[in-house]
Design a protein around this motif. Structure first.
Motif, PDB file in Angstrom:
ATOM      1  N   TRP A  54       0.643  -1.288  -0.053  1.00  0.00           N
ATOM      2  CA  TRP A  54       0.135  -0.100   0.209  1.00  0.00           C
ATOM      3  C   TRP A  54       0.851   1.349   0.163  1.00  0.00           C
ATOM      4  O   TRP A  54       0.461   2.250   0.568  1.00  0.00           O
ATOM      5  CB  TRP A  54      -1.037  -0.056   1.241  1.00  0.00           C
ATOM      6  N   ASP A  55       1.976   1.183  -0.607  1.00  0.00           N
ATOM      7  CA  ASP A  55       2.663   2.348  -1.015  1.00  0.00           C
ATOM      8  C   ASP A  55       1.990   3.279  -2.102  1.00  0.00           C
ATOM      9  O   ASP A  55       1.761   3.043  -3.191  1.00  0.00           O
ATOM     10  CB  ASP A  55       4.114   1.942  -1.542  1.00  0.00           C
ATOM     11  N   GLY A  56       1.685   4.523  -1.372  1.00  0.00           N
ATOM     12  CA  GLY A  56       0.751   5.153  -2.307  1.00  0.00           C
ATOM     13  C   GLY A  56       1.430   5.758  -3.573  1.00  0.00           C
ATOM     14  O   GLY A  56       0.744   5.840  -4.674  1.00  0.00           O
ATOM     15  N   LEU A  57       2.739   5.981  -3.369  1.00  0.00           N
ATOM     16  CA  LEU A  57       3.325   6.481  -4.766  1.00  0.00           C
ATOM     17  C   LEU A  57       3.394   5.509  -5.822  1.00  0.00           C
ATOM     18  O   LEU A  57       3.026   5.551  -6.941  1.00  0.00           O
ATOM     19  CB  LEU A  57       4.759   6.952  -4.442  1.00  0.00           C
ATOM     20  N   LYS A  58       3.804   4.264  -5.349  1.00  0.00           N
ATOM     21  CA  LYS A  58       4.059   2.958  -6.382  1.00  0.00           C
ATOM     22  C   LYS A  58       2.301   2.814  -6.861  1.00  0.00           C
ATOM     23  O   LYS A  58       2.266   2.490  -7.736  1.00  0.00           O
ATOM     24  CB  LYS A  58       4.369   1.995  -5.629  1.00  0.00           C
ATOM     25  N   LEU A  59       1.441   2.835  -5.974  1.00  0.00           N
ATOM     26  CA  LEU A  59       0.009   2.384  -6.560  1.00  0.00           C
ATOM     27  C   LEU A  59      -0.374   3.537  -7.596  1.00  0.00           C
ATOM     28  O   LEU A  59      -0.945   3.180  -8.375  1.00  0.00           O
ATOM     29  CB  LEU A  59      -0.799   2.300  -5.279  1.00  0.00           C
ATOM     30  N   MET A  60      -0.119   4.884  -7.315  1.00  0.00           N
ATOM     31  CA  MET A  60      -0.549   5.892  -8.077  1.00  0.00           C
ATOM     32  C   MET A  60       0.112   5.548  -9.599  1.00  0.00           C
ATOM     33  O   MET A  60      -0.751   5.693 -10.527  1.00  0.00           O
ATOM     34  CB  MET A  60       0.031   7.083  -7.686  1.00  0.00           C
ATOM     35  N   GLU A  61       1.200   5.117  -9.770  1.00  0.00           N
ATOM     36  CA  GLU A  61       1.906   4.964 -10.685  1.00  0.00           C
ATOM     37  C   GLU A  61       1.401   3.830 -11.715  1.00  0.00           C
ATOM     38  O   GLU A  61       1.175   3.721 -12.930  1.00  0.00           O
ATOM     39  CB  GLU A  61       3.546   4.565 -10.706  1.00  0.00           C
ATOM     40  N   GLY A  62       0.802   2.708 -10.799  1.00  0.00           N
ATOM     41  CA  GLY A  62       0.138   1.589 -11.632  1.00  0.00           C
ATOM     42  C   GLY A  62      -1.073   1.596 -11.911  1.00  0.00           C
ATOM     43  O   GLY A  62      -1.766   0.666 -12.836  1.00  0.00           O
ATOM     44  N   LEU A  63      -1.930   2.603 -11.451  1.00  0.00           N
ATOM     45  CA  LEU A  63      -3.270   2.721 -11.875  1.00  0.00           C
ATOM     46  C   LEU A  63      -3.578   3.246 -13.494  1.00  0.00           C
ATOM     47  O   LEU A  63      -2.792   4.185 -13.649  1.00  0.00           O
ATOM     48  CB  LEU A  63      -4.092   3.667 -10.821  1.00  0.00           C
ATOM     49  N   LYS A  64      -4.340   2.876 -13.908  1.00  0.00           N
ATOM     50  CA  LYS A  64      -5.094   3.270 -15.296  1.00  0.00           C
ATOM     51  C   LYS A  64      -5.796   4.801 -15.036  1.00  0.00           C
ATOM     52  O   LYS A  64      -6.287   4.781 -14.113  1.00  0.00           O
ATOM     53  CB  LYS A  64      -5.606   2.140 -16.006  1.00  0.00           C
ATOM     54  N   SER A  65      -5.804   5.338 -16.015  1.00  0.00           N
ATOM     55  CA  SER A  65      -6.515   6.378 -16.306  1.00  0.00           C
ATOM     56  C   SER A  65      -7.753   6.439 -16.609  1.00  0.00           C
ATOM     57  O   SER A  65      -8.108   5.560 -17.261  1.00  0.00           O
ATOM     58  CB  SER A  65      -5.829   7.753 -17.065  1.00  0.00           C
ATOM     59  N   PRO A  66      -8.941   7.039 -16.178  1.00  0.00           N
ATOM     60  CA  PRO A  66      -8.710   7.972 -14.949  1.00  0.00           C
ATOM     61  C   PRO A  66      -8.326   7.610 -13.539  1.00  0.00           C
ATOM     62  O   PRO A  66      -9.108   6.597 -13.246  1.00  0.00           O
ATOM     63  CB  PRO A  66      -9.949   8.957 -15.160  1.00  0.00           C
ATOM     64  N   ARG A  67      -7.589   8.272 -12.869  1.00  0.00           N
ATOM     65  CA  ARG A  67      -7.293   7.619 -11.519  1.00  0.00           C
ATOM     66  C   ARG A  67      -8.113   8.107 -10.315  1.00  0.00           C
ATOM     67  O   ARG A  67      -8.247   9.630 -10.389  1.00  0.00           O
ATOM     68  CB  ARG A  67      -5.748   7.773 -11.189  1.00  0.00           C
ATOM     69  N   LEU A  68      -8.496   7.459  -9.537  1.00  0.00           N
ATOM     70  CA  LEU A  68      -9.136   7.784  -8.395  1.00  0.00           C
ATOM     71  C   LEU A  68      -8.108   7.926  -7.131  1.00  0.00           C
ATOM     72  O   LEU A  68      -7.663   6.840  -6.825  1.00  0.00           O
ATOM     73  CB  LEU A  68     -10.351   7.003  -7.877  1.00  0.00           C
ATOM     74  N   LEU A  69      -8.019   8.999  -6.620  1.00  0.00           N
ATOM     75  CA  LEU A  69      -6.665   9.057  -5.417  1.00  0.00           C
ATOM     76  C   LEU A  69      -7.476   9.653  -4.286  1.00  0.00           C
ATOM     77  O   LEU A  69      -8.433  10.463  -4.452  1.00  0.00           O
ATOM     78  CB  LEU A  69      -5.614   9.699  -6.139  1.00  0.00           C
ATOM     79  N   LYS A  70      -6.960   9.480  -3.043  1.00  0.00           N
ATOM     80  CA  LYS A  70      -7.281  10.014  -2.089  1.00  0.00           C
ATOM     81  C   LYS A  70      -6.159  10.801  -1.110  1.00  0.00           C
ATOM     82  O   LYS A  70      -4.776  10.219  -1.215  1.00  0.00           O
ATOM     83  CB  LYS A  70      -8.059   9.127  -1.049  1.00  0.00           C
ATOM     84  N   SER A  71      -6.620  11.748  -0.345  1.00  0.00           N
ATOM     85  CA  SER A  71      -5.440  12.437   0.371  1.00  0.00           C
ATOM     86  C   SER A  71      -6.260  12.982   1.741  1.00  0.00           C
ATOM     87  O   SER A  71      -7.321  13.547   1.836  1.00  0.00           O
ATOM     88  CB  SER A  71      -4.834  13.632  -0.406  1.00  0.00           C
ATOM     89  N   GLN A  72      -5.255  13.098   2.714  1.00  0.00           N
ATOM     90  CA  GLN A  72      -5.593  13.859   3.726  1.00  0.00           C
ATOM     91  C   GLN A  72      -4.753  15.069   3.955  1.00  0.00           C
ATOM     92  O   GLN A  72      -4.206  15.420   5.241  1.00  0.00           O
ATOM     93  CB  GLN A  72      -5.905  12.880   5.131  1.00  0.00           C
ATOM     94  N   LEU A  73      -4.138  15.676   2.959  1.00  0.00           N
ATOM     95  CA  LEU A  73      -3.118  16.659   3.122  1.00  0.00           C
ATOM     96  C   LEU A  73      -3.991  18.100   3.134  1.00  0.00           C
ATOM     97  O   LEU A  73      -4.831  18.314   2.808  1.00  0.00           O
ATOM     98  CB  LEU A  73      -2.316  16.551   1.926  1.00  0.00           C
ATOM     99  N   PRO A  74      -3.531  18.746   4.058  1.00  0.00           N
ATOM    100  CA  PRO A  74      -4.068  20.189   3.984  1.00  0.00           C
ATOM    101  C   PRO A  74      -3.731  20.926   2.781  1.00  0.00           C
ATOM    102  O   PRO A  74      -2.632  20.675   2.196  1.00  0.00           O
ATOM    103  CB  PRO A  74      -3.476  20.863   5.562  1.00  0.00           C
TER     104      PRO A  74
END
Length: 295
Positions: free
Chosen positions: A98-118
């Motif tokens: 569940w490495d967020g960066l690696k999972l992002m790279e492997g997803l097909k577009s359009p990608r659904l992503l989540k974040s709890q960053l301000p």
């Protein structure tokens, strides 16, 4: 009134804690992505769901993914929630898959992503590209209660055994993971008012789940039939999500990721004095924001 929630120096600290630009974090939030937001390879058709913890993130994500799949549940049922919609800033040593960066790279577009960053730590390129963004918020008293129970079950938060009154002091002094609720929500709220962001209130979603499904579908430009909207809404009902093993996390850690999901559970935890003191701070912090919540 701030003295009511005075925090003593021996307050509970999560393992691997650190503070970055005024926000308190646990070690699973990767410091390198906070220091170098350009590390994220954002695409113009990315869609983000953003929230403060315990605000309805998982529910919103499941709705959005089913909408993007036009109601097809096969992918939703075959892959764990964290595999399908990664937290872009997270890395769990215990769960390297569940490495967020690696999972992002492997997803097909359009990608659904989540974040709890301000807002001030969110990847600026996503804002500049005008990526679709769904922001979900929940009244802070219920957030505090839900987060308190979450602290007691998540290994990355250590072995928290404190009372709710102690946790509430931490919550009100920006010493819980992801920092201050008011800072987080109000900074995003100012941005949302001037930009194309879908803002959802958890309480409204509970009151009318189908309307929430429709809002997300319309925002993402998916023209779905009434039957598909109904099926998605039903599939993502609280009871069905709680029973869904690839969503509720129970089969991995032995605890439930989804607990009650109720509106107004704070009444079972706040004392009268805590509630009154909280209300005064809430009124002061939210004054003139134009934002309010149901209690």
């Amino acid at each position: 009134m701030a003295d009511f929630f005075k925090l003593y120096s021996d307050y509970y600290r999560v393992p691997g804690e650190y503070t970055f630009k005024g926000v308190y974090y646990a070690s699973y939030v990767r410091k390198e992505v906070l220091e170098r937001p350009d590390i994220f390879k954002i695409k113009p058709d990315d869609c983000f769901v953003v929230s403060y913890p315990k605000s309805g993130t998982t529910w919103t994500l499941e709705l959005a993914q089913l909408i993007m799949n036009k109601g097809d549940t096969s992918h939703t049922e075959s892959a764990h929630h964290f595999d399908r919609v990664p937290y872009i800033e997270y890395y769990y040593p215990k769960f390297p898959q569940w490495d967020g960066l690696k999972l992002m790279e492997g997803l097909k577009s359009p990608r659904l992503l989540k974040s709890q960053l301000p807002l001030h730590l969110f990847p600026p390129q996503a804002l500049e590209m005008g990526c679709k963004m769904i922001f979900v918020a929940r009244n802070p008293k219920d957030v505090a209660v839900s987060y308190y129970h979450f602290y007691q079950t998540v290994p990355e938060y250590g072995d928290y055994k404190g009372q709710f009154s102690d946790f509430l002091k931490m919550f009100m002094n920006k010493k819980v993971v992801h920092g201050d609720w008011f800072d987080f929500v109000l900074d995003w709220w100012k941005y949302i008012k001037d930009n194309n962001v879908l803002f959802l209130k958890y309480e409204d979603m509970i009151k009318n789940p189908r309307a929430a499904t429709m809002k997300i579908a319309n925002y993402l430009n998916y023209d779905l039939s009434d039957d598909v909207i109904d099926r998605i809404t039903d599939y993502c009902s609280f009871d069905k999500m709680k029973a869904n093993k690839v969503v509720n996390f129970e089969e991995i850690e032995g605890h439930e990721f989804i607990r009650k999901g109720q509106k107004g559970d704070w009444r079972n935890h706040f004392t009268v004095a805590e509630s009154e003191a909280f209300d005064k701070i809430y009124e002061e912090r939210m004054k003139d924001s134009g934002l309010s919540f149901e209690w």
